[in-house]
Design a protein around this motif. Structure first.
Motif: not given
Length: 829
Positions: A146, A195, A277, A120, A71, A269-271, A193, A144, A166
């Protein structure tokens, strides 16, 4: 911002330690700093910077990770328009790291990094203390990156083609970074994705753009890996793979004189898009102090199990303490894995299946923080000795689940799986490692014996049977020795590898135990017959003999010609044991080869070499001492892996020999300030002649700063061999037969988890008497290994005379009696 020249300060007391800590003040810019949670981790350097690091995707294996994605490249802080200088002290704690910065004008700043488990997200707390009341501007830069943790720099496809740019924005009180789209190429999936970076405070200003790397702007960029890039800069800030964005948040805070204030920041963070996120960021910032306390509580619970006291070897006892924490550091979990066999990174097929979640003990950080068969199966021995049953059970289940989906339940256990589900190696179509499948039933049986978890046995039994059926099918010439790749992935070896053979014998023997527990008599008979046949023929087939005093590394077809190359796997017959504790190697051959491997041709100052020295036809010639006249076809490799040294330590203990030289070697690279890279972290490779030391290498060319497999050579020799804890919890009994190391008088261990309870044991030698005190929830065989040449004169159990059973084992003469509850056995010799 300008660099800040700090003045000599009045002293300010640092924040109190929350757990035992190990501190370092030298070469901080050269030391990696790792912080982990089970769903998030970060790595920079101990001076508070985030240079490019790692080799799988060159330079992109450092920063902040919310697996299966990276991230951020880094996070940097400044005060009143000037970046914090390089830190002057870093302290490793249990599950957290504290970094101390030089004091300026009475302002002292300490940084605490902790990654809450189950989230996360990572938390960074800045504790500011001032000698006078003041208002200041506190700034944070975030840059970042990602990107997926797979592909890597030189796989097909490469990150050069799949890493999309990003974007950066400000959302509420936080920075928001996104990478949205479908990478070019076949079988790529659309992703979203995100952050989020922020604090519980409200910023007074914000900016976004392309840079924002704090004091690392403008960045030095490493080239992408590949041909023609051998001459790397000594240190880089970003890489040619980079496609990130940046941002800054500024805050105004007021400090009261001599009243410390902690400001918490978070990275999430997240996908699955920005909402996840942002909600995670809000959740961990709601009460960061509570998150920190929860982490500390969990790590103190880790410490409370397997508490040892080794007055004669305090370094080893300290290593046990930190190794338990290292195992907890290594636990990882991801969700929604897309399972693809990528054939060593050469193809990128459509997913063959999905897995809702996987949890495992990661092999090593930063470049191998994923699920491995081989690494996890060695680490299983340490995990059970540390009482960390749930983590190793989850690891083995994840191996089973991925293997069954990718390999259509063939029984073949995969080798290497990245956090997003790429099976890099170990699919049915791969030539594929044999050893993972052979070791799998042994790991299952090990966990069953220590935990007594019937549900785990029932769940894993079918996969264990299929694994051994698969391994025994890898026998084109019908000689019983399986073909296929083993632990040593080097040229010139025959089709049949020693370690595969050893672990196949052990795996079949362990399957007999599993089948018996399940009432599967047909499988038990099948496996037992194979064990008897292979054991009967093993020594003649594999002992190389002559002045090599070693086993052959492999057999070449046709004719089962012995191939001798001095690889570390030559010790596996002495390291691996059958269910009754008997090693596979005969005692005379084991003693001969252990003595040989203690010599300079195999062992260096800090452990056992991967490949020993001696005569060779390789153009590189012989690099070191010669202990035999056999001519090998390969060059020596004097790299001392913590795994190879662990194998030697365990093998020595199996035959009642002192393992102190090798347990000390492992403990020193973890705990000796003259040797460690990150204090308390077990590395992958010790400083050694053909490797050098990690701290002296470029950050893009190092081995792992934390590697799980070295825990095998610390926890197993102490708990199983010295303290003699040998449970069969599934069948309701345990053997406690300690062996006090020569020259020591007392060893003890408490709260050693077995079944649903715990065992404690203390062994004391005084004069010509050994007193063993033990307690636990199971029926017990209590005893001790007598000193060499001794015999029992008399014995009492809880004050009453008894006649012990005296049996000679490979460890020595064991005197034991049965009992239960709280027992004290006194043996006079």
């Amino acid at each position: 911002m300008l660099a800040l020249a700090f003045l000599a300060p009045p002293p300010v007391i640092a924040a109190a330690a929350r757990t035992p800590e190990l501190a370092v003040t030298t070469r901080l810019a050269d030391r990696r700093m790792l912080v982990t949670g089970d769903r998030f981790w970060s790595m920079g350097t101990a001076d508070g910077r985030y240079p490019a690091a790692g080799f799988h995707t060159r330079g992109e294996m450092g920063g902040f990770f919310a697996p299966p994605i990276k991230v951020l490249d880094g996070l940097w802080f400044g005060v009143d328009g000037q970046w914090l200088p390089a830190a002057n002290r870093m302290r490793s704690g249990w599950g957290y790291v504290r970094t101390e910065f030089p004091t300026n004008d009475g302002l002292r700043i300490t940084r605490t990094d902790v990654d809450p488990d189950g989230e996360r997200a990572g938390l960074v707390g800045l504790t500011l203390s001032s000698s006078q009341t003041r208002t200041l501007t506190l700034s944070v830069d975030a840059h970042s990156e990602l990107m997926g943790m797979y592909p890597w720099g030189e796989t097909k496809p490469s990150q050069t083609t799949v890493n999309l740019p990003d974007t950066a924005s400000v959302s509420g009180n936080a920075l928001l970074f996104r990478d949205v789209g479908t990478p070019p190429g076949p079988n790529q999936l659309k992703h979203d994705w995100a952050a989020s970076v922020g604090s519980s405070l409200t910023p007074v200003s914000s900016q976004v753009g392309n840079d924002f790397r704090g004091p690392q702007d403008p960045p030095v960029r490493c080239p992408a890996s590949g041909p023609g890039t051998a001459d790397l800069p000594a240190r880089c800030d970003d890489t040619a793979y980079g496609n990130g964005a940046g941002g800054r948040l500024d805050y105004r805070i007021t400090l009261a004189a001599w009243k410390p204030l902690t400001v918490w920041f978070a990275v999430a963070g997240s996908d699955t898009g920005p909402a996840a996120a942002q909600s995670t960021l809000s959740r961990v910032l709601r009460d960061p102090d509570a998150e920190f306390e929860a982490k500390l509580t969990a790590r103190k619970a880790v410490d409370a199990r397997t508490v040892v006291d080794l007055p004669g070897d305090p370094l080893l006892a300290q290593s046990v303490e930190w190794t338990k924490q290292n195992l907890a550091d290594a636990v990882q979990e991801t969700h929604n894995l897309q399972l693809r066999p990528t054939n060593g990174g050469t193809v990128y097929p459509a997913p063959v299946g999905t897995l809702d979640s996987a949890r495992w003990i990661a092999a090593g950080f930063p470049d191998y923080s994923w699920l491995f068969g081989t690494d996890g199966e060695y680490t299983a021995f340490a995990a059970v000795a540390a009482g960390q049953f749930e983590n190793i059970e989850a690891h083995l289940r994840s191996l089973r689940d991925v293997s069954d989906k990718v390999n259509s339940r063939s029984g073949k256990i995969v080798h290497e799986v990245t956090p997003d589900g790429q099976v890099y190696f170990g699919a049915n179509a791969d030539a594929g490692n044999t050893d993972e499948s052979a070791k799998f039933p042994s790991a299952v049986a090990l966990v069953w014996r220590w935990s007594g978890d019937r549900h785990f046995l029932d769940d894993m039994y079918d996969a264990s049977v299929r694994a051994m059926k698969y391994v025994t099918s890898l026998d084109a010439d019908g000689d019983g020795w399986p073909e296929g790749l083993g632990n040593v992935e080097r040229p010139g070896m025959g089709a049949e590898k020693l370690d595969n053979t050893v672990y196949t014998i052990r795996g079949l023997a362990d399957l007999v135990d599993l089948a018996t527990a399940k009432g599967d008599n047909a499988t038990a008979r099948w496996a037992a017959a194979k064990v008897a046949n292979l054991m009967h023929r093993f020594e003649n087939a594999w002992w190389n003999g002559g002045d090599t005093q070693s086993y052959a590394d492999s057999l070449a077809d046709p004719g089962n010609t012995k191939v001798f190359q001095r690889h570390w796997i030559g010790l596996t017959p002495a390291e691996a044991t059958l269910p009754d504790g008997t090693p596979i190697a005969s005692t005379d051959h084991a003693v001969a080869t252990l003595t040989q491997h203690e010599k300079p041709c195999y062992s260096g100052d800090l452990g056992l070499f991967h490949t020993g020295t001696g005569p060779t036809s390789d153009p590189a010639g012989n690099k070191g001492a010669s202990c035999d006249i056999a001519v090998s076809s390969v060059a020596a490799d004097r790299e001392a892996f913590t795994l190879t040294t662990s194998i030697m330590a365990v093998a020595e203990g199996n035959y009642g020999r002192s393992a102190a030289r090798y347990t000390t070697d492992i403990a020193r690279v973890q705990l000796d300030p003259t040797l460690w890279e990150m204090p308390g972290a077990m590395p992958e490779i010790a400083p050694s002649p053909d490797f050098g030391a990690n701290i002296d290498k470029k950050l893009t060319e190092r081995s792992m700063v934390l590697q799980a497999w070295g825990s095998y050579g610390i926890l197993w020799p102490v708990v199983h061999q010295q303290l003699g804890v040998d449970p069969d919890a599934g069948n309701g009994w345990i053997r406690v037969v300690p062996q006090i190391p020569a020259g020591q008088q007392r060893i003890s261990g408490h709260n050693i988890r077995v079944g649903t309870g715990a065992v404690s044991v203390t062994a004391v030698e005084s004069g010509q008497t050994i007193t063993v005190t033990a307690s636990g929830p199971l029926k017990m065989t209590i005893g001790a290994v007598l000193p060499t040449g001794a015999s029992v004169k008399s014995a009492t159990l809880n004050g009453k005379p008894v006649q012990p059973e005296v049996v000679r084992t490979t460890r020595g003469l064991e005197a034991t009696v049965p009992g239960s509850g709280n027992l004290t056995l006194v043996l006079a010799y």
